[in-house]
Enzyme design. Structure first.
Site, PDB file in Angstrom:
ATOM      1  N   LYS A  78      -6.492  -9.063  -1.239  1.00  0.00           N
ATOM      2  CA  LYS A  78      -5.224  -8.374  -1.026  1.00  0.00           C
ATOM      3  C   LYS A  78      -5.221  -7.104  -1.880  1.00  0.00           C
ATOM      4  O   LYS A  78      -5.834  -7.061  -2.958  1.00  0.00           O
ATOM      5  CB  LYS A  78      -4.081  -9.314  -1.446  1.00  0.00           C
ATOM      6  CG  LYS A  78      -2.681  -8.839  -1.091  1.00  0.00           C
ATOM      7  CD  LYS A  78      -1.658  -9.903  -1.515  1.00  0.00           C
ATOM      8  CE  LYS A  78      -0.220  -9.490  -1.218  1.00  0.00           C
ATOM      9  NZ  LYS A  78       0.737 -10.546  -1.597  1.00  0.00           N
ATOM     10  N   SER A  95       3.984 -11.558   2.148  1.00  0.00           N
ATOM     11  CA  SER A  95       3.470 -10.219   2.017  1.00  0.00           C
ATOM     12  C   SER A  95       1.960 -10.120   2.244  1.00  0.00           C
ATOM     13  O   SER A  95       1.456  -9.042   2.551  1.00  0.00           O
ATOM     14  CB  SER A  95       3.793  -9.681   0.616  1.00  0.00           C
ATOM     15  OG  SER A  95       3.142 -10.436  -0.375  1.00  0.00           O
ATOM     16  N   SER A 112       4.368 -15.786  -0.064  1.00  0.00           N
ATOM     17  CA  SER A 112       3.563 -14.706   0.520  1.00  0.00           C
ATOM     18  C   SER A 112       2.174 -15.108   0.985  1.00  0.00           C
ATOM     19  O   SER A 112       1.478 -14.310   1.594  1.00  0.00           O
ATOM     20  CB  SER A 112       3.434 -13.555  -0.475  1.00  0.00           C
ATOM     21  OG  SER A 112       4.627 -12.831  -0.524  1.00  0.00           O
TER      22      SER A 112
END
Lengths: 470, 113, 473
Positions: free
Chosen positions: C76, C151, C175
């Site tokens: 990420k 996210s 997330s």
């Protein structure tokens, strides 16, 4: 009108540690810009604080030296505000559970209450140049303790003189405890002062005005004097003192408003989720207490009781830890406290005015003191000898010999000179035989010393004289 | 979706608040100052509207009837980091992302007080 | 054999047995990423990936056999990888180069992983759809018009579309689990403190954890084994011993008890996930696993508690992005205050600004006790409730999401509507417990749904055991 003055102090001191408070970068002064930095103290994303054990120990030590209670659990909070010298835009500090609470410090005849001593990190340094400001984060993250006096409790600090005495004593204790060096010119000790006035005898406190970041004790003194007068003038004119923060301009000798209550900062403190609460066990506290270096109060008692120094002499020696350490080192080599203290108070202190370091070691110093005591070297010659080896690293004994100031005349020579003098001054000799006045003996010794240009050992001469007259 | 049911434990129906009434523009501006953010008039108004529902959510906490103290995770002093220095990072690396640099320092416009 | 469909464990085995080499593996995955470019899952393919693969082939030839030898990983965009851009999908950090390795990156590199790219996300991890990315939304791998969740939506999409066998994400309130559920894969949020947060751009420090996306249980367990553990750079990382989770994944089905919170059953009435959870309970019962109703009376308070704690910490964590040290600086700024305000106003997106403002509100003078402190007290209470619940059962289950992935653009109006999506996931973050979203069932549009398996703190192995059991059935 007559007023009572109430003064509160917040004193910051940089702790003596090898590393910073929350990272392993060096806690060092005077390095090139941003050379003692890492992602943690530069506040990089993803970097996390790791608390330094020594910084906690030092804070506890400071607390114990100032008669504080030590909290068994300490919590670190974030104090949020934007300023370029604060890399994370928050300072890790302590609010609800500081390491030390409820202490006191004796100033003249008052025990001034201390509210708390907490551990926090210092900010970086700003260098202003033309139309830019430059940031050096070397100081950022250096461990700092903040002591806050308890101005709500009596007795209060009531004058600039008491405030300075408080700071002087505090500095002395921190230095003796080994907690901080407190070199004011390096910014290692800084004070915020708040002053309020109330009508004499009134129970209610007046409006508090704070002055931030005053450098140097003399400035603190002047700033307080100025603020007391400023508030007196306002009150005498029937005015109201505004709650505000002012900045002291030392060059102009006056202060000006920095911010008023309306636009005071909201620091939005909350416990730092990156750090755990710290458990401080009683055993840990006891261990630190037992290893506490001797503090000025204890030393003073010892100097007076065991060494028979006067209170004045003890204070003189204790004023600076370096001097006191030097005295103790010398004492180990030559157990004559009174003599040593006299020499230090006169000869050494004269050379260390303006906080110059002591530039002679205890061995050489003691050799001179002893030689003078034993009459091997004349007092004045001894003093000159100390000055000449000061800062050179020369050996006192070698230097004394090289300068020919040692009383190294042989017994025969001394006897002969003695014979000569006694013959020349036969009238004085008869006078002595009648009056037995030691002044006369001293006169005769003086004559011998004059004849030998100081190279005789005066004590020896006296001994010989006495033998002859017995 | 039925969320009305969801928050039955809050003491009272949530109507906000800030010194009576809803959060006004001045208060939003104060928060913007604390946040170092700037908003256009339009944005400010839309924020004021959104804040109303955000605060309804937050007020469920405010009004929740629940006791107890905060428990903090803790570490024994003995397990803290030892005071041993480590090599610092090279200054070039540390300043790599800085928008303006001079003499190994980060530069900002002259600070006026 | 289609390389990109292999599991991490298979890839490693085939590389160590010389059936494959790292170069061809990485090549295959890079092509897969390029083929699926339109999904906007990956922000950047690291240009040294092939070079790293060649280096690794040499190392393996000399006998290296790390636990992730030759396994391509996508991280990420908020995980620091030294020398690579780490932008948190924010314009503010668009050119920001990470200057050190996060501990997770350090650990996976040591075991021979090849990090091939960084994945799209909601800006600064704030969001549930990747719609808040400054670099465009990521699309759902199974329905292009829908979101992949967030996210960590880019990471989830990448794994679902075989761009890598394992991707790392981060969790603050769901997330990882929510996008895993939307994309039909496994997503773990470990116990708070299980994985070091060093080098992860913080959103809410007391809730943040690195999470793991995989298409099967064993890959997930393998990754956790590699990245878990105490870290001297993170005071909140735990020193509880790390297990070799894959050594014992056999569930003793007859001995375990799965708790179903009554409050959750009440809450999901009429929600799209209701039927699926009931099916899941049936499924467990049919396979000989005992289920039991339990009570978590304050569980509904998790969401509002979360939306106080997370913004408060975020406000403080994001204050360092100020146009001074490592973000872009507004060209308009002429004085210090403008450097702060202009840079931050230009740099941050709307959702980030909203949460910063909310955080400042709950921390500000006069409101701190009523909001932030109260929320902390609630959190302590909720933790106790979970602790008590785990005396009665080994697992707690609940849906991961309210329903299937929603349509892009369908939720942007009222922020609280979007926040409510997190209702089931924030529970594990508030409680600090591990939770794995397991793909189970489909919604009315035929899109995947997920169920969370939660365990008491540090019971990741037990969670994997149940998940493996379900995977096999």
């Amino acid at each position: 009108m007559q007023y009572d003055v109430v003064i509160g102090l917040e004193v910051h001191a940089e702790l003596k540690t090898k590393t910073k408070c929350f990272c392993a970068c060096k806690n060092a002064y005077g390095s090139s810009p941003n050379s003692n930095c890492c992602p943690v103290c530069m506040g990089f994303p993803g970097a996390l604080p790791i608390l330094n054990k020594k910084a906690v120990e030092q804070t506890i030590r400071a607390g114990l030296a100032l008669n504080c209670e030590i909290n068994n659990t300490a919590i670190f909070e974030r104090k949020n505000y934007f300023y370029p010298d604060l890399s994370k835009a928050y300072q890790i500090s302590q609010l609800e559970k500081p390491i030390c609470i409820n202490g006191h410090l004796r100033v003249f005849d008052k025990e001034i209450p201390i509210n708390r001593i907490h551990l926090e990190e210092d900010a970086g340094k700003l260098i202003h140049q033309g139309n830019i400001s430059m940031i050096d984060y070397n100081r950022g993250g250096v461990p700092l303790i903040e002591l806050v006096t308890d101005a709500l409790k009596e007795p209060h600090i009531e004058s600039a003189e008491e405030a300075i005495e408080f700071l002087t004593k505090l500095r002395q204790i921190y230095v003796y405890a080994g907690v901080a060096d407190c070199e004011v010119e390096k910014g290692q000790m800084r004070a915020d002062v708040n002053v309020s006035l109330k009508p004499k005898g009134s129970k209610e406190f007046g409006t508090k005005v704070e002055m931030k970041n005053i450098m140097g004790f003399k400035s603190v003194y002047r700033a307080i004097k100025y603020e007391i007068e400023r508030q007196k003038d306002i009150l005498d004119d029937g005015g109201m003192v505004m709650q505000e923060t002012r900045r002291w301009d030392n060059d102009k000798g006056e202060s000006y408003t920095l911010r008023t209550k309306e636009n005071s900062e909201d620091y939005r403190y909350f416990p730092d989720p990156d750090l755990l609460a710290v458990n401080i066990s009683d055993a840990e506290i006891k261990k630190i207490k037992e290893n506490m270096p001797p503090l000025p109060k204890e030393l003073k008692e010892k100097y007076i009781k065991e060494y028979n120094l006067t209170e004045y002499d003890a204070d003189v020696i204790l004023a600076e830890k370096e001097i006191s350490d030097f005295f103790n080192d010398s004492l180990k080599l030559y157990n004559k406290p009174k003599t040593l203290s006299n020499w230090i108070a006169t000869e050494v202190l004269a050379k260390t005015k303006n906080r110059e370091p002591i530039k002679v070691n205890a061995e050489n110093f003691v050799w001179i003191v002893k030689a003078v005591d034993e009459g091997k070297v004349q007092r004045n010659a001894g003093k000159e000898l100390l000055s000449s080896i000061w800062g050179t690293g020369l050996n006192a004994e070698n230097e004394a010999k090289a300068r020919g100031i040692m009383s190294d005349l042989s017994d025969d020579v001394v006897e002969k000179i003695l014979d000569k003098i006694l013959t020349e001054k036969s009238d004085v000799v008869s006078q002595y035989k009648q009056e037995k006045d030691t002044k006369i003996l001293n006169f005769l010794v003086g004559q011998v010393m004059k004849e030998t240009r100081g190279k005789a050992n005066a004590q020896e001469v006296m001994k010989k004289l006495k033998e002859r007259f017995d | 979706m039925q969320f009305k049911l969801l928050f039955h434990r809050s003491k009272k129906p949530v109507v906000f608040y800030f010194k009576g009434g809803e959060m006004d523009k001045k208060e939003i501006e104060h928060l913007a100052e604390l946040s170092k953010l700037e908003f256009s008039e339009e944005e400010l108004e839309s924020f004021a509207g959104e804040f109303k529902s955000l605060l309804e959510l937050a007020d469920i906490v405010k009004n929740a009837e629940i006791g107890g103290e905060i428990s903090y995770k803790s570490v024994d002093m003995n397990n803290l980091r030892e005071d041993e220095p480590k090599e610092s990072a090279p200054v070039e690396t540390l300043l790599e992302n800085a928008p303006q640099v001079k003499n190994d320092c980060i530069v900002v416009p002259r600070i006026m007080e | 054999m289609e390389i990109v469909k292999l599991s991490a464990i298979e890839i490693r085995e085939k590389i160590l047995s010389k059936e494959l080499n790292c170069t061809e593996v990485v090549q295959a995955f890079l092509e897969q990423i390029k083929k699926n470019e339109k999904y906007n899952a990956v922000l950047e393919i690291f240009d040294d990936a092939m070079e790293k693969a060649r280096e690794l082939d040499e190392k393996i030839a000399k006998g290296f056999s790390g636990k992730l030898a030759g396994v391509p990983i996508i991280i990420k965009d908020n995980i620091f990888y030294d020398g690579k851009i780490c932008s948190c999908s924010s314009k503010f950090m668009e050119k920001h180069v990470a200057s050190y390795n996060s501990t997770v990156v350090e650990k996976i590199l040591k075991e021979g992983a090849i990090i091939i790219g960084r994945a799209n996300m909601d800006e600064f991890a704030m969001g549930s759809s990747t719609e808040n990315s400054a670099f465009g939304v990521t699309h759902n791998p199974l329905d292009f018009d829908r979101v992949p969740g967030g996210s960590s939506g880019g990471s989830a999409c990448a794994v679902a579309l075989n761009m890598c066998p394992i991707a790392l994400g981060t969790e603050t309130g769901g997330s990882v689990r929510q996008p895993a559920s939307f994309c039909g894969i496994y997503g773990l949020k470990p116990t708070y403190g299980r994985i070091s947060r060093y080098g992860i751009v913080a959103y809410a420090s007391s809730l943040d954890q690195v999470g793991i996306f995989t298409r099967n249980v064993e890959d997930n367990a393998l990754m956790l084994e590699v990245i878990a553990g105490h870290d001297e750079h993170d005071s909140t990382s735990s020193s509880v011993a790390v297990e070799n989770y894959n050594d014992n994944l056999k569930l003793q089905a007859e001995k375990v008890c799965v708790g179903v919170p009554e409050e959750i059953l009440k809450m999901i009435k009429n929600m799209p996930c209701e039927k699926n959870l009931l099916n899941f309970i049936d499924f467990l019962e049919k396979n000989g696993i005992k289920t039991k109703k339990i009570s978590l009376k304050d569980i509904e308070l998790c969401l509002p508690t979360y939306y106080i704690l997370a913004p408060a910490e975020a406000t403080s964590n994001l204050a360092r992005f100020d146009g001074v040290k490592y973000t872009t600086r507004s060209e308009k700024a002429k004085n210090l205050q403008e450097v702060y305000k202009e840079s931050r106003s230009e740099g941050f997106g709307k959702e980030v600004k909203r949460r910063i403002m909310l955080g400042n509100f709950v921390l500000s003078s006069g409101y701190y006790d009523a909001y932030y402190k109260k929320a902390k007290r609630l959190q302590s209470e909720i933790r106790k409730e979970f602790k008590r619940a785990f005396l009665e059962c080994d697992y707690i289950i609940m849906p991961t999401t309210i329903g299937e992935a929603f349509k892009i653009g369908s939720k942007s109006q009222n922020p609280v509507d979007t926040y409510k999506e997190d209702i089931f996931t924030v529970t594990a973050n508030i409680a600090g417990i591990p939770s794995l979203s397991v793909p189970f069932g489909k919604g009315e549009n035929g899109l995947p749904l997920g169920v969370q398996i939660m365990g008491d703190v540090f019971k990741e192995r037990e969670i994997y055991q149940l998940a493996k059991f379900i995977e096999e059935k």
